[in-house]
Enzyme design. Structure first.
Site: not given
Ligand code: BV8
Length: 247
Positions: A111, A126
């Protein structure tokens, strides 16, 4: 130390936190939960997309079979998190970076909220939902570029091939540089915080085990127990946004 801090943080941990030089922090979706970012597991919810569990839609197989569907899932998630701000946990971790001579932040989150809170040199295991990359030439694109994102223009300006989210999907290798850096830092950690992760996804969940093996003091911060809890020297059951500012 205020009363609340005394009830939550042991004297041992306070002393270690005061003396530490090499600190390793691993975060998961729980560190962004108080910002309003949905977690994947825990709290009785599991992220799903059109009835598909998230680890199916966020997988290498789905990307090969149906890239447009994967884009729809990630476009939806970017729309959900676009206006979300970092919370007190992200800000506390950003402050820690100034405090310790050798500080490493490794996140499983895509995010971008750690960077938004001021953390530098974040190891994004990731990838990042705000980046896209070309499936053939590897060129990278910033999806905060409103025009490109709004136009859903996912073709490479360099070679014309398709773009994909620059995120590590299930069944895909992690970025080698990120993985190697995280392993090296876990191997030299004195104090390791594991914040807001269900500790189910590997190789990320393996880093606290690596730190433990070299004698680091392992602290878990999570409202719920996880498979890692028994390995930890200290488990603080609570919300990251409430606990981290106490240090
Ligand atoms: C790989 C991006 C080599 C996509 C994600 C052993 C070794 C190696 C691999 C494997 C292995 N065993 C299995 C595997 C395969 C797989 C894996 O680990 N599967 C698991 C599910 C069994 N791993 C992989 O595929 C990895 N690749 O290893 O490459 C390889 C290649 C081929 C074949 C084999 C090996 C790639 C994994 C990366 C996948 N991509 N994300 C996307 O975002 O869509 S992972 C995904 O899960 C998210 O990134 C997420 O961050 C991550 C972990 O979840 P958490 O962050 O922990 O979030 P979760 O919701 O689960 O938990 C939230 C926690 O917060 C809860 O505990 C909750 O209690 C707590 N919480 C809630 N509120 C708060 C809070 N805590 C604090 N404060 C609060 N307020």
């Amino acid at each position: 130390m205020n009363v609340n801090q005394q009830t939550v943080i042991s004297d041992e941990l306070c002393e270690r936190f005061r003396r530490a030089r090499r600190v390793f922090v691993l975060t998961g979706a729980g560190v962004s939960a108080e910002s309003g970012v949905p977690t994947f597991r825990g709290g009785g919810q599991t992220a799903a997309w059109k009835g598909m569990p998230f680890d199916k839609i966020s997988s290498a197989g789905m990307l090969e079979r149906n890239l447009p569907e994967v884009w729809e899932w990630f476009n939806y998630r970017r729309d959900v998190i676009e206006k979300i701000e970092p919370n007190a946990a992200h800000h506390a971790i950003a402050r820690w970076q100034q405090r310790f001579p050798d500080f490493t932040l490794v996140t499983q989150n895509v995010d971008g909220l750690h960077e938004a809170a001021g953390s530098k040199d974040v190891i994004e295991l990731h990838g990042n939902i705000w980046r896209a990359r070309c499936i053939s030439c590897g060129a990278k694109y910033n999806l905060r570029d409103k025009e490109r994102a709004a136009a859903r223009d996912f073709t490479c300006a360099e070679c014309g091939n398709y773009l994909r989210p620059d995120v590590v999907l299930f069944g895909e290798m992690l970025p080698v540089g990120a993985l190697d850096r995280a392993v090296v830092k876990a191997k030299s950690a004195e104090l390791c915080f594991v914040v807001g992760t269900s500790a189910l996804v590997y190789p990320a969940a393996g880093f606290p085990e690596i730190a433990k093996a070299v004698g680091a003091y392992i602290v878990e911060i999570n409202p719920e127990p996880t498979p890692l809890s028994d390995l930890c020297d200290e488990v603080i059951q609570g919300k990251a946004g409430e606990i981290l500012p106490l240090f």
